[in-house]
Design an enzyme around this catalytic site. Structure first.
Site, PDB file in Angstrom:
ATOM      1  N   ALA A 108       0.851  -1.194   0.000  1.00 17.44           N
ATOM      2  CA  ALA A 108       0.000   0.000   0.000  1.00 17.44           C
ATOM      3  C   ALA A 108       0.883   1.239   0.000  1.00 17.44           C
ATOM      4  CB  ALA A 108      -0.890   0.016   1.238  1.00 17.44           C
ATOM      5  N   LYS A 109       0.312   2.376  -0.224  1.00 19.24           N
ATOM      6  CA  LYS A 109       1.032   3.647  -0.072  1.00 19.24           C
ATOM      7  C   LYS A 109      -0.008   4.741   0.104  1.00 19.24           C
ATOM      8  CE  LYS A 109       5.386   5.056  -0.390  1.00 19.24           C
ATOM      9  NZ  LYS A 109       6.564   4.289   0.051  1.00 19.24           N
ATOM     10  N   GLY A 110       0.376   5.787   0.833  1.00 20.34           N
ATOM     11  CA  GLY A 110      -0.541   6.905   1.028  1.00 20.34           C
ATOM     12  C   GLY A 110       0.194   8.217   0.895  1.00 20.34           C
TER      13      GLY A 110
END
Ligand code: NAD
Length: 416
Positions: A108-110
């Site tokens: 994931a990444k934000g």
């Protein structure tokens, strides 16, 4: 083409090559190239401007790419250029990294499109807390575990931990990269650079390089570059050039890393380090040396300078520092490349160890963390080299194949 497009093109190229070799069907490729969930939120924060309170609305994102092998895992960045396409590409890269080191996480990444330099501490805290409130429904100790990235740090993780704990009880495992006082792991800070140095040494040994006679050039002297320098110097390598955003410094007889660290602590830059001569960031990459460690930015080795690289071993400490065309040219000249997917994976490994310690409520000491890190890295490197030899392909190709195969297998088993 801007650097972000070059990187996305480079990543697509390496992936497509691996898909071809693995003979994956079009339908399977499509699934692996699609993210599970993409969340966009608005993050309103009141900022003080010229003595007045002004409401600003920032755009925030979390891309949960793939969770076939375990909870989503990946950093959170605060940077003005953050956009959905970039976050998606980075979330995908995390999926391959966690699979390659075989830890039970997905990718994931934000990010929030904001310049954190323009915010004071109170504003940064408000932004971090608001982001966490809005993301609370989709993150969780066994669902999605954020970590620091560009523009965020252990303090941001501490604010997020506190915010999340208000409604869920004290949950140290909700973020990694926290301050040690709040359940962060010993060894986490240096883990990426430590891993880079460990792998560089392992490959150098296989190439029969003798540390005292091996010259090392490192571009970037931040978290990763400085800890890689410390690690390589402690193994006896001769660090002959270092650089930061202001330029480089060199001394053919070797630079003392303690001296460089003290100079940076005092002046904020390597520039003017006594006993060294200045060198530009462009010339630094082309210096005669045995080992080159790009540890700053993406796409620093391109078709423009690939033929001028003199190192026999390049260790990709930064993400995507070599474009795919440059990669081909370096390979043709027999230069060994340790790919980013493998070289800088120490950070996510240490994050995993932090999460495990939090779940068990049982902290490990630094030696335990680093020795587990070393052994997992060696194990991964061995698996990659065995596959590379078996299939007569490069380390990057083997790393991608191993990672994709694991994710694809988990996807099939779970019946996604
Ligand atoms: P950092 O911000 O701590 O350090 C970056 C260094 O690069 C600094 O010395 C900076 O002055 C230098 N730099 C910036 N622009 C430059 C330029 N134009 N030319 C030369 N040097 C320049 O960042 P970091 O955490 O050390 O990360 C470095 C790289 O490693 C990034 O590509 C990052 O994505 C990657 N990475 C970091 C981690 C981690 O755990 N920190 C993990 C995996 C990958």
């Amino acid at each position: 083409m801007d650097k972000k497009c070059i990187c996305q093109e480079t990543q697509r190229h390496f992936l497509n090559r691996a898909f071809e070799r693995l003979k994956l069907k079009e339908t399977q490729r499509e699934l692996l190239l699609s993210s599970f969930r993409e969340t966009r939120i608005t993050v309103p924060v009141t900022l003080r401007h010229n003595g007045e309170d002004v409401l600003h609305t920032f755009q925030g994102y979390r891309v949960q790419y793939n969770h076939a092998r375990g909870p989503f895992k990946g950093g959170l960045r605060f940077h003005p250029d953050v956009n959905l396409g970039e976050i998606r590409a980075l979330a995908q890269l995390m999926t391959w990294k966690t699979a390659l080191v075989d830890i039970p996480f997905g990718g994931a990444k934000g990010g929030v499109a904001v310049d954190p330099q323009q915010l004071n501490d109170m504003e940064r805290e408000a932004l971090s807390r608001r982001f966490c409130q809005k993301m609370a429904p989709i993150i969780g100790v066994h669902d999605d575990i954020p970590a620091p990235d560009i523009g965020t740090n252990p303090q941001v993780m501490a604010w997020m931990l506190d915010e999340y704990s208000k409604t869920h009880g004290f949950r140290t495992a909700i973020v990694t990269g926290k301050p040690v006082e709040l359940g962060g792991s010993a060894g986490r800070l240096e883990a990426t650079g430590y891993g880079v140095a460990h792998l560089a040494h392992k490959v150098a040994e296989e190439m029969s390089l003798i540390p005292a006679q091996s010259r090392v050039v490192i571009q970037g002297f931040g978290n990763v570059g400085s800890h890689a320098a410390i690690g390589l110097a402690s193994k006896g390598y001769k660090i002959i050039a270092l650089s930061d955003v202001n330029g480089g410094v060199m001394n053919e007889t070797g630079i003392s890393i303690d001296h460089a660290l003290a100079h940076v602590a005092e002046s904020g830059t390597l520039t003017g380090l006594s006993g060294t001569a200045p060198v530009s960031n462009i010339d630094l990459l082309e210096l005669p040396c045995e080992i080159l460690v790009p540890a700053a930015l993406e796409a620093t080795i391109t078709c423009d300078n690939a033929d001028a690289i003199q190192a026999g071993l390049v260790v990709e400490a930064a993400n995507m520092p070599i474009t795919h065309q440059a990669d081909e040219r370096l390979q043709q000249r027999g230069i060994v490349i340790v790919p980013d997917l493998l070289a800088n994976v120490g950070g996510v490994l240490a994050s995993y160890y932090e999460w495990v310690q939090n779940l068990q409520q049982f902290p490990w000491d630094r030696e335990t963390v680093l020795s587990r890190l070393e052994s997992r890295l060696c194990h991964t490197y061995d698996a990659v080299t065995i596959l590379a030899n078996e299939r007569q392909i490069d380390l990057r190709g083997a790393a991608y194949e191993l990672a994709i195969r694991r994710v694809d297998h988990a996807v099939r088993l779970r019946g996604f």
